[in-house]
Enzyme design. Structure first.
Site, mmCIF file in Angstrom:
data_model
loop_
_atom_site.group_PDB
_atom_site.id
_atom_site.type_symbol
_atom_site.label_atom_id
_atom_site.label_comp_id
_atom_site.label_asym_id
_atom_site.label_seq_id
_atom_site.Cartn_x
_atom_site.Cartn_y
_atom_site.Cartn_z
ATOM 1 N N CYS A 50 0.651 -1.161 0.019
ATOM 2 C CA CYS A 50 -0.004 0.035 0.069
ATOM 3 C C CYS A 50 0.797 1.218 -0.058
ATOM 4 O O CYS A 50 0.373 2.407 -0.623
ATOM 5 C CB CYS A 50 -0.779 0.156 1.298
ATOM 6 S SG CYS A 50 -0.020 -0.009 2.948
ATOM 7 N N ARG A 52 4.142 1.321 -1.284
ATOM 8 C CA ARG A 52 5.500 1.460 -2.246
ATOM 9 C C ARG A 52 5.119 0.214 -3.216
ATOM 10 O O ARG A 52 4.517 -0.770 -3.247
ATOM 11 C CB ARG A 52 6.640 1.237 -1.372
ATOM 12 C CG ARG A 52 6.675 -0.286 -1.026
ATOM 13 C CD ARG A 52 8.232 -0.560 -0.275
ATOM 14 N NE ARG A 52 7.955 0.295 0.956
ATOM 15 C CZ ARG A 52 9.074 1.267 1.123
ATOM 16 N NH1 ARG A 52 9.842 1.858 0.173
ATOM 17 N NH2 ARG A 52 8.816 2.032 2.181
ATOM 18 N N GLY A 187 -7.536 -10.586 3.839
ATOM 19 C CA GLY A 187 -5.938 -10.650 3.598
ATOM 20 C C GLY A 187 -5.295 -10.358 5.048
ATOM 21 O O GLY A 187 -5.808 -10.242 6.166
ATOM 22 N N ILE A 190 -6.339 -6.849 6.652
ATOM 23 C CA ILE A 190 -7.721 -6.982 7.496
ATOM 24 C C ILE A 190 -7.590 -7.797 8.651
ATOM 25 O O ILE A 190 -8.183 -7.539 9.640
ATOM 26 C CB ILE A 190 -8.581 -7.593 6.661
ATOM 27 C CG1 ILE A 190 -8.986 -6.615 5.333
ATOM 28 C CG2 ILE A 190 -9.968 -8.161 7.323
ATOM 29 C CD1 ILE A 190 -9.781 -5.454 5.946
#
Length: 418
Positions: A50, A52, A187, A190
């Protein structure tokens, strides 16, 4: 063939740009195969999170690898250039060490990134794009990250993104215990966020996912229930907190769906945290009254808590990383001499075989073995000594002086001038 690392992160590019260059997990194998097949790189590994997107590769043409990235995502290279960093050799290695150690993360010292790098390496290995150079890089990377964790306190008292999600929600609602919480996706992210929310004892936990089986497996851990994404339009209005992190390339929650849910809720506030890249929730939904929409970049201020205390440990970690990057640079230099060493051995073996064949023929003719051995030893000596002797005899000036010193060092002898 040299080591190259290039990409962008939360420090160099906004979310609106990062989401355009993201590689969903299911597309990584195909992307790696494409990068190597185009001969833009001989080896490759892609790290996409999220925060890079980075490509590590062995390439003889930096421009070709960057051009591949531009073509793959259908974006003009000129549009990407302002946000990209490009590192070669030991600087690329140093960057990898910093990333794995959590020094380049939004949360200083966070540990999740190391697991994400290991996943990226595992995928590259399975696809067959991990060669000697990158394998050496990442094995060293994992060792450095372990050393940093064990010898410094860089990860102490850090506020993870998962914990920050709860802190943000608590700024809007007085207590989590009275809330209905919806998690979209099943995933690792979460799972981490759900663990923190579950510890606060919310009134209800629901997990929504494309496949019901995965949603059920996660929901059972927290005493919640599971639904499919298809049920979201009818169920969204029931939830006070919505946290989403999927690999979808298109938004799952549009402005219209959120607007209808707010009307059904009679404008009771809804906290929404979108941790996905690309985003799962249309940005326009954040403009609706009573909707508090946050993205992965918005929680930066929350995770800064305790950063100052960890900064001293980070300086210690930088010292370790600088030292290990120098070691890796030496390893690369040694690897560059391998072809020369191999060629030298091949030539020496060719001379040996020719001399041996000649000796065997002499023995077959019945010549004296002692004499044959003497001739063999002289021939081998002359053949092996011919190249350095010829070079020393024909050289001149500064080049000859350097050659003399090199030969003296190689054979551990001193010249008469010494």
């Amino acid at each position: 063939m040299s080591l190259l690392a290039f990409g962008l992160n939360h420090q160099t590019a906004p979310l609106s740009v990062r989401e355009k260059l993201a590689f969903p997990a299911q597309t990584l194998p195909e992307a790696l195969a494409s990068l190597v097949a185009t001969q833009a790189a001989r080896e490759a590994a892609i790290l996409s999170t999220c925060n890079r997107t980075e490509i590590y590769c062995a390439s003889s043409d930096d421009g070709a690898a960057l051009e591949w990235l531009s073509r793959y995502h259908g974006l003009p290279a000129a549009e990407l250039q302002p946000y990209l960093y490009r590192l070669n050799g030991d600087e690329a290695a140093r960057h990898a060490f910093r990333v794995a150690s959590g020094l380049d993360s939004m949360v200083l010292g966070e540990t999740q990134i190391l697991g994400q790098i290991k996943d990226a390496v595992r995928t590259a290995e399975q696809v067959g794009t991990l060669g000697v150079l990158l394998n050496g890089l990442f094995q060293k990377t994992f060792a450095v990250a372990k050393e940093v964790r064990s010898k410094t306190g860089v990860g102490a008292n850090s506020v993870s993104m998962a914990a920050a999600a709860v802190k943000l929600a608590e700024q809007i609602f007085p207590t989590i215990g009275e809330l209905n919480v919806l998690f979209i996706g099943a995933g690792e992210m979460i799972e981490l966020v759900a663990t923190h929310f579950a510890a606060r004892g919310p009134s209800c936990i629901t997990v929504a996912n494309r496949t019901l089986e995965r949603a059920q497996a996660l929901a059972e851990r927290f005493g919640g229930n599971a639904v499919t994404l298809a049920a979201l339009p009818d169920l969204l209005s029931r939830y006070d907190v919505v946290v989403t992190s999927t690999a979808s390339q298109l938004p799952i929650l549009g402005k219209g769906m959120v607007e209808r849910a707010i009307k059904v809720r009679r404008h009771r506030p809804m906290f929404m945290l979108d941790l996905a890249v690309p985003r799962d929730i249309e940005a326009e939904a954040g403009a609706l009254n009573d909707v508090f929409l946050y993205t992965v970049d918005d929680i930066a201020s929350v995770v800064e808590v305790g950063r100052e205390a960890r900064q001293f440990a980070a300086e210690e970690a930088e010292t370790i990383i600088t030292s290990r990057a120098a070691e890796f640079a030496d390893w690369i230099k040694r690897r560059q001499t391998v072809p020369l060493i191999r060629a030298l051995r091949d030539e020496s073996d060719r001379i040996r075989r020719l001399a041996l064949e000649a000796a065997q023929k002499q023995l077959a003719r019945g010549e004296d073995p002692q004499k044959v051995l003497e001739i063999l030893s002289v021939q081998l000596t002359n053949k092996l000594m011919h190249p350095p002797t010829q070079a020393l005899s024909s050289g001149g000036g500064a080049d000859r002086d350097q050659l003399v010193q090199a030969v003296a060092r190689l054979y551990r002898i001193q010249s008469e001038s010494e």
